[in-house]
Enzyme design. Sequence first.
Site, PDB file in Angstrom:
ATOM      1  CG  ASN A  11      -1.689   1.266   1.400  1.00  0.00           C
ATOM      2  OD1 ASN A  11      -1.718   2.096   0.489  1.00  0.00           O
ATOM      3  ND2 ASN A  11      -2.330   1.439   2.552  1.00  0.00           N
ATOM      4  CD1 TRP A  12       3.875   1.304  -2.829  1.00  0.00           C
ATOM      5  CD2 TRP A  12       3.966   2.650  -4.621  1.00  0.00           C
ATOM      6  NE1 TRP A  12       4.833   0.816  -3.665  1.00  0.00           N
ATOM      7  CE2 TRP A  12       4.912   1.615  -4.783  1.00  0.00           C
ATOM      8  CE3 TRP A  12       3.845   3.597  -5.632  1.00  0.00           C
ATOM      9  CZ2 TRP A  12       5.740   1.527  -5.904  1.00  0.00           C
ATOM     10  CZ3 TRP A  12       4.659   3.504  -6.754  1.00  0.00           C
ATOM     11  CH2 TRP A  12       5.599   2.487  -6.882  1.00  0.00           C
ATOM     12  CE  LYS A  13       0.063   3.205   4.794  1.00  0.00           C
ATOM     13  NZ  LYS A  13       0.089   3.307   6.249  1.00  0.00           N
ATOM     14  CG  HIS A 100      -5.810   2.256   5.224  1.00  0.00           C
ATOM     15  ND1 HIS A 100      -5.314   3.111   6.181  1.00  0.00           N
ATOM     16  CD2 HIS A 100      -4.846   1.326   5.005  1.00  0.00           C
ATOM     17  CE1 HIS A 100      -4.092   2.725   6.517  1.00  0.00           C
ATOM     18  NE2 HIS A 100      -3.787   1.639   5.820  1.00  0.00           N
ATOM     19  N   GLY A 175       2.637   2.187  11.077  1.00  0.00           N
ATOM     20  CA  GLY A 175       3.699   3.199  11.049  1.00  0.00           C
ATOM     21  C   GLY A 175       4.359   3.457  12.393  1.00  0.00           C
ATOM     22  CB  SER A 213       5.011  -1.902  12.170  1.00  0.00           C
ATOM     23  OG  SER A 213       4.632  -0.576  12.484  1.00  0.00           O
ATOM     24  N   GLY A 234       2.834  -1.199   4.240  1.00  0.00           N
ATOM     25  CA  GLY A 234       2.819   0.234   3.936  1.00  0.00           C
ATOM     26  C   GLY A 234       4.194   0.749   3.564  1.00  0.00           C
ATOM     27  N   GLY A 235       4.822   1.455   4.513  1.00  0.00           N
ATOM     28  CA  GLY A 235       6.110   2.108   4.275  1.00  0.00           C
ATOM     29  C   GLY A 235       7.133   1.244   3.553  1.00  0.00           C
TER      30      GLY A 235
HETATM   31  P1  13P Z   1       3.029   0.397   7.668  1.00  0.00           P
HETATM   32  O1  13P Z   1       3.492  -0.894   7.083  1.00  0.00           O
HETATM   33  O2  13P Z   1       3.763   1.587   7.162  1.00  0.00           O
HETATM   34  O3  13P Z   1       2.932   0.325   9.154  1.00  0.00           O
HETATM   35  O4  13P Z   1       1.522   0.620   7.145  1.00  0.00           O
HETATM   36  C1  13P Z   1       0.618  -0.404   7.184  1.00  0.00           C
HETATM   37  C2  13P Z   1      -0.577  -0.028   6.416  1.00  0.00           C
HETATM   38  O5  13P Z   1      -1.274   0.911   6.761  1.00  0.00           O
HETATM   39  C3  13P Z   1      -0.873  -0.791   5.204  1.00  0.00           C
HETATM   40  O6  13P Z   1      -2.147  -0.507   4.724  1.00  0.00           O
END
Ligand code: 13P
Length: 252
Positions: A11-13, A100, A175, A213, A234-235
């Site tokens: 998920n690149w956000k 989300h 995060g 995370s 995510g990150g």
């Molecule tokens: P992180 O992996 O950055 O904690 O984010 C998780 C997330 O929100 C995936 O949708």
Amino acid sequence: MTNKLKYFIGNWKMFGDFGSFKIINKVNKFSHESKNLSKKKIILCVPSTLIHFFNKKLKSKFISLGVQNCHYHQGYGPFTGSINASMLKKAGAKYIILGHSENRAEGETNNLIKKKIISALKQKLNIIYCIGETLKEKNKGKTFSILREQMKSSLEKKFNINKIIFAYEPVWSIGTNKIPKMDKLKKTIKFIKRDFKKNFKTKKTPKVLYGGSVNDKNIRLFSSISQIDGFLIGGASQSSKKFIDIIINYYK
Ligand code: 13P
């Protein structure tokens, strides 16, 4: 090594531009070259501004592409700045993240998410439906009741469960570098599967991913829980190296 299909979804956000195609390209190559590693499905959910470009530029696809949200309305309409599921589908999206917590935090309700799910199902998009409790809810011992509520009020029995994958993402873990204790996580994943089957009167066990995370260092811990069907990352998915290392280390 497990032989069950596992999902690795990025998920690149709010990240990425046209130059980020190099990340997509590397992950796609890795997916191709490692296809004998095990049964895995790699998906990258990118900003809506990039999906069409990535989709066209990627010649042979060994990964799937998705997006991260949509407007609930099914046709065109007076919704400034919004994009509907049909427009995203036409731009090349196969998957869509809905519910989300970062969108829930901005006011997205279970009811609104339900309308988005209906819209996305109509377009035959595969849905990654995020559920998870906040720290406050966890501390009050409300995790299971929150998860039940998020499932019950956003889904209907008639929905095609084959098109919906759950992502359990505890909000306090996103995060923060904090991950749940493995015995607790196993119980929660089992609860989601069991409770969904009971409430939606189905024999079909839903797929449940974990998100929050996840990185190349802690991924090994999760492989002890066979009930987890994959990960929403995510990150760490914003770097091809980190994302690929997560997958490699998971199977080590
Ligand atoms: P992180 O992996 O950055 O904690 O984010 C998780 C997330 O929100 C995936 O949708």
